[in-house]
Design an enzyme around this catalytic site. Sequence first.
Site, short mmCIF file in Angstrom:
data_model
loop_
_atom_site.label_atom_id
_atom_site.label_comp_id
_atom_site.label_asym_id
_atom_site.label_seq_id
_atom_site.Cartn_x
_atom_site.Cartn_y
_atom_site.Cartn_z
CG MET A 1 -10.60 12.33 -7.34
SD MET A 1 -10.83 14.08 -6.81
CE MET A 1 -11.78 14.97 -8.04
CB CYS A 2 -4.98 11.63 -3.21
SG CYS A 2 -4.47 11.01 -4.90
CB THR A 3 -8.07 11.09 1.36
OG1 THR A 3 -9.12 11.32 0.66
CG2 THR A 3 -8.16 11.72 2.84
CB THR A 19 -6.19 7.13 -0.22
OG1 THR A 19 -6.66 8.26 -0.72
CG2 THR A 19 -6.56 6.85 1.16
NE ARG A 226 -12.17 11.63 -2.06
CZ ARG A 226 -11.34 12.43 -2.34
NH1 ARG A 226 -10.12 12.44 -1.54
NH2 ARG A 226 -11.40 13.07 -3.32
#
Length: 326
Positions: A1-3, A19, A226
Amino acid sequence: MCTSVTFLSETGDNFLARTMDFAFELNGRPVVIPRKQHFPSDAGGAGYDSRYGFVGAGRNMGNYVLVDGVNEKGLSAAALYFSGEAVYANQLTDQVNLAPHEVLNWILGNAVDCGDLANQLKDINIVDAPIKALGKTTPLHWIISDRSGECYVLEVQKDGVKYIKNPVGVMTNSPDFDWHMKNLNNYTELKPSPHPARSYNGYTITSFGPGSGALGMPGDYTSVSRFIRTVFMREYSDQVSTDQTVNELSHILNSVEIPKGVKLKQDGSEDYTQYRGYMDTQNTTYYMQPYGNQTIYRVALSEDLLNKSQPTEFPIHNEQQYESLN
């Protein structure tokens, strides 16, 4: 999971930031890949070559695997998890076969800008091939942004390769990017200013103060939430000078950073923000901010680094550094 998120300074210099949220310890560090490198491929075949040098976060896994970075032409990109959506092909003999975890290296090593990448995508075939460190194929999609501020998303699904213009400059994880864009329509009420007073049958109600315009903005750590938070933060955060943009982006990403312990997987392992990466496309500079140390490290591409025969790693401190004032 990342943004991930793009952001323009007040003079129009473009940055891409992300991130890196993951449970498996990546142990990434800043790495410079010099010009004209050859990489063997886990997808088989002859491997692939690069023309341009680049800097980003990566690790030597027999070969260097990078997950984000910026190249000497000012093209930046980041790979993010795309579970349940990514569908990859079988090996082909008339194209460059790449495992998903190799695509980032190929993009930064061979494309000048978003338009150039569009023209070259026909030359590659992304193959269902595992990364040895994980023992499985990594389901990924990619956000790409260049010096002009153009931004695109690259996704591979059952119906083929999609290279999609990204007007909001934000990408997270599953579902697919088009779904996230449609979901934005559910949040038309979000704004930075307070909602006005209202009357119910003559009874007036007012908000409890500034910030009421963001009521209803989701606060959880799902990719859907997010995405909404980051689009809002990007839209309304003040533009600042180029030398302050990394600092501004760090504050934007504060809203989606995941501390250890607050997001657990079914097996009990912790998804958390292992680091934040910031890519300056104008000055071809990479910044890295590890979880254990909020110091921001910087590596700028130079002719000396770009012309080396081998990649250069830059170790960083993972224990918090403090500046003593007395």
